[in-house]
Write a protein that holds these residues in place. Structure first.
Motif, short mmCIF file in Angstrom:
data_model
loop_
_atom_site.label_atom_id
_atom_site.label_comp_id
_atom_site.label_asym_id
_atom_site.label_seq_id
_atom_site.Cartn_x
_atom_site.Cartn_y
_atom_site.Cartn_z
N PHE A 18 -7.60 -11.37 13.92
CA PHE A 18 -8.54 -12.08 13.05
C PHE A 18 -8.15 -13.54 13.15
O PHE A 18 -7.15 -13.95 12.56
CB PHE A 18 -8.44 -11.59 11.60
CG PHE A 18 -8.90 -10.17 11.41
CD1 PHE A 18 -10.25 -9.84 11.48
CD2 PHE A 18 -7.99 -9.16 11.15
CE1 PHE A 18 -10.68 -8.54 11.30
CE2 PHE A 18 -8.42 -7.85 10.96
CZ PHE A 18 -9.76 -7.54 11.05
N LEU A 21 -4.44 -14.45 13.65
CA LEU A 21 -3.56 -13.43 13.09
C LEU A 21 -3.74 -12.07 13.76
O LEU A 21 -4.86 -11.57 13.85
CB LEU A 21 -3.88 -13.33 11.59
CG LEU A 21 -2.93 -12.49 10.76
CD1 LEU A 21 -2.60 -13.24 9.49
CD2 LEU A 21 -3.56 -11.14 10.44
N ALA A 23 -3.66 -8.49 13.38
CA ALA A 23 -3.60 -7.42 12.38
C ALA A 23 -3.08 -6.14 13.03
O ALA A 23 -2.32 -5.38 12.43
CB ALA A 23 -4.98 -7.17 11.78
N PRO A 42 4.74 -2.18 4.84
CA PRO A 42 4.51 -3.26 3.88
C PRO A 42 3.07 -3.78 3.91
O PRO A 42 2.34 -3.53 4.87
CB PRO A 42 5.50 -4.34 4.30
CG PRO A 42 5.93 -3.99 5.68
CD PRO A 42 5.75 -2.53 5.85
N ASN A 43 2.69 -4.50 2.87
CA ASN A 43 1.37 -5.13 2.82
C ASN A 43 1.16 -5.99 4.05
O ASN A 43 2.05 -6.71 4.47
CB ASN A 43 1.27 -6.04 1.59
CG ASN A 43 0.80 -5.26 0.38
OD1 ASN A 43 0.02 -4.30 0.52
ND2 ASN A 43 1.26 -5.65 -0.79
N GLY A 44 -0.03 -5.89 4.62
CA GLY A 44 -0.34 -6.72 5.79
C GLY A 44 0.13 -6.10 7.10
O GLY A 44 -0.05 -6.69 8.17
N ALA A 45 0.68 -4.87 7.06
CA ALA A 45 1.18 -4.23 8.28
C ALA A 45 0.06 -3.83 9.22
O ALA A 45 0.29 -3.57 10.40
CB ALA A 45 2.02 -3.00 7.91
N GLY A 46 -1.18 -3.75 8.69
CA GLY A 46 -2.32 -3.39 9.54
C GLY A 46 -2.87 -1.99 9.27
O GLY A 46 -3.70 -1.50 10.03
N LYS A 47 -2.46 -1.38 8.18
CA LYS A 47 -2.84 0.02 7.90
C LYS A 47 -4.35 0.16 7.67
O LYS A 47 -5.00 1.03 8.24
CB LYS A 47 -2.07 0.55 6.68
CG LYS A 47 -0.56 0.40 6.80
CD LYS A 47 0.18 0.89 5.57
CE LYS A 47 -0.13 0.13 4.28
NZ LYS A 47 0.31 -1.28 4.27
N SER A 48 -4.91 -0.69 6.82
CA SER A 48 -6.35 -0.59 6.56
C SER A 48 -7.15 -0.95 7.80
O SER A 48 -8.17 -0.31 8.10
CB SER A 48 -6.76 -1.50 5.40
OG SER A 48 -6.22 -1.03 4.18
N THR A 49 -6.68 -1.95 8.53
CA THR A 49 -7.36 -2.31 9.79
C THR A 49 -7.33 -1.12 10.75
O THR A 49 -8.33 -0.83 11.42
CB THR A 49 -6.70 -3.55 10.42
OG1 THR A 49 -6.71 -4.61 9.46
CG2 THR A 49 -7.42 -3.99 11.69
N GLN A 90 -9.65 1.66 0.16
CA GLN A 90 -8.61 1.10 -0.71
C GLN A 90 -9.26 0.58 -2.00
O GLN A 90 -8.79 0.85 -3.09
CB GLN A 90 -7.89 -0.02 0.05
CG GLN A 90 -6.68 -0.57 -0.68
CD GLN A 90 -5.87 -1.52 0.20
OE1 GLN A 90 -6.01 -1.55 1.44
NE2 GLN A 90 -5.01 -2.30 -0.41
P1 ADP Z 1 -2.50 -3.33 5.15
O1 ADP Z 1 -3.62 -2.40 4.86
O2 ADP Z 1 -1.37 -2.70 5.90
O3 ADP Z 1 -2.00 -4.06 3.94
P2 ADP Z 1 -4.52 -4.87 6.57
O4 ADP Z 1 -4.93 -4.06 7.73
O5 ADP Z 1 -5.42 -4.91 5.39
O6 ADP Z 1 -3.04 -4.46 6.14
O7 ADP Z 1 -4.31 -6.37 7.02
C1 ADP Z 1 -3.51 -6.74 8.14
C2 ADP Z 1 -3.61 -8.24 8.29
O8 ADP Z 1 -4.90 -8.58 8.76
C3 ADP Z 1 -3.41 -9.00 6.98
O9 ADP Z 1 -2.69 -10.19 7.25
C4 ADP Z 1 -4.82 -9.29 6.53
O10 ADP Z 1 -4.88 -10.45 5.75
C5 ADP Z 1 -5.55 -9.45 7.86
N1 ADP Z 1 -6.96 -9.05 7.79
C6 ADP Z 1 -7.41 -7.81 7.56
N2 ADP Z 1 -8.76 -7.77 7.59
C7 ADP Z 1 -9.18 -9.04 7.82
C8 ADP Z 1 -10.43 -9.67 7.97
N3 ADP Z 1 -11.57 -8.97 7.88
N4 ADP Z 1 -10.46 -11.00 8.22
C9 ADP Z 1 -9.33 -11.72 8.31
N5 ADP Z 1 -8.09 -11.19 8.20
C10 ADP Z 1 -8.01 -9.87 7.95
#
Ligand code: ADP
Ligand code: MG
Length: 258
Positions: A18, A21, A23, A42-49, A90
């Motif tokens: 992104f 960054l 992800a 940890p938060n930001g590890a990329g799990k939701s992505t 989430q």
């Molecule tokens: P997790 O679920 O493990 O906390 P995410 O997958 O939500 O992590 O996010 C991984 C990284 O990608 C984070 O730094 C987040 O801010 C960034 N990120 C996720 N989705 C987007 C997006 N749509 N646009 C910009 N940055 C994103």
């Protein structure tokens, strides 16, 4: 030559940026059929992505997604329910002014009506499917313990009740794999127990799960295997007991360079 996959869902070398960054940064892991696989980190590890890429909501820059050995990397999200894959979010995105029951009826469905609704011959079938969907929705509300709230506006639900509604929505299509994004977040302890009971029951019925979760009690109670993610990739895998003793995992959570 791409090696065959024996897993239910497998991702290989996924990357997603992104802006500047990363992800996901070379993420490879598998979810086995019949199991509950934890995805922690940890938060930001990329799990939701990762869940987004696994279900076609976000297109990866690189790498592949295999479902039952079939390449689904470029399949769009609306086709995943028909492939037997459902997910929860989430942040639950319910329509707060609609009732709990109405929210469930709005869930995507495998219905023959679309495109042919206007056809007179399709009407009877469409109506029968609507009735069947409504019956199924009621049965699911009962199953997740929300039946008595069916006619209440969903905006009035607690955090935990919203998560249960989201799970009911995922179940409507009778998936073989459900990807859960933090089902325990913002859920009060009694409903958390209900969530654990339901997920165990579904597993016994043959449903497989990918479980993104921060609540380590939930992870320990439910997961057969856990993948720990950090900085967009898989760091370690194993049983919950094994990974929680791993020095690299502790360091990842504390933000110390491994
Ligand atoms: P997790 O679920 O493990 O906390 P995410 O997958 O939500 O992590 O996010 C991984 C990284 O990608 C984070 O730094 C987040 O801010 C960034 N990120 C996720 N989705 C987007 C997006 N749509 N646009 C910009 N940055 C994103
Ligand atoms: Mg997340």
């Amino acid at each position: 030559m791409i090696a065959a996959s024996t897993a239910l869902l497998e991702v290989r070398n996924l990357a997603k940026r992104f802006g500047g960054l990363a992800a996901l940064d070379g993420c490879s892991l598998a979810l086995e059929a019949g199991q509950i696989t934890g995805l922690i980190g940890p938060n930001g590890a990329g799990k939701s992505t990762l869940l987004n890429v696994m279900t076609g909501l976000v297109r990866a820059d690189q790498g592949s997604v295999l479902l039952d050995g079939r390449d689904v990397t470029t399949v769009s999200s609306h086709r995943f329910p028909a492939l037997g894959v459902a997910r929860t979010f989430q942040i639950v995105r319910e329509l707060s002014s609609l009732t709990v029951f109405e929210n469930l009826l709005l869930a995507p469905r495998l219905q023959s009506g679309e495109g042919v609704v206007a056809s007179l011959f399709a009407r009877r079938k469409w109506w029968a499917e609507e009735q069947a969907n409504a019956q199924k929705a009621k049965a699911l509300l009962d199953r997740v313990g929300l039946f008595r709230l069916a006619d209440h506006p969903s905006g009035g639900l607690s955090g935990g009740q919203k998560k249960l509604l989201d799970l009911a929505r995922a179940l409507l299509l009778e998936p073989k794999l459900i990807l859960l994004d933090e089902p325990g977040a913002g859920v009060a302890p009694p409903l958390k127990l209900e969530m654990i009971r339901l997920i165990r029951e579904l597993k016994a019925e043959g449903v497989s799960f990918g479980l993104v979760e921060h609540d380590m009690h939930l992870v320990g109670e439910l997961c057969d295997c856990v993948h720990v993610m950090a900085e967009g990739k898989r760091l370690v895998s194993g049983t919950f007991e094994a990974v929680s003793r791993d020095r690299r995992v502790v360091e990842a959570y504390l933000g110390v360079a491994a």
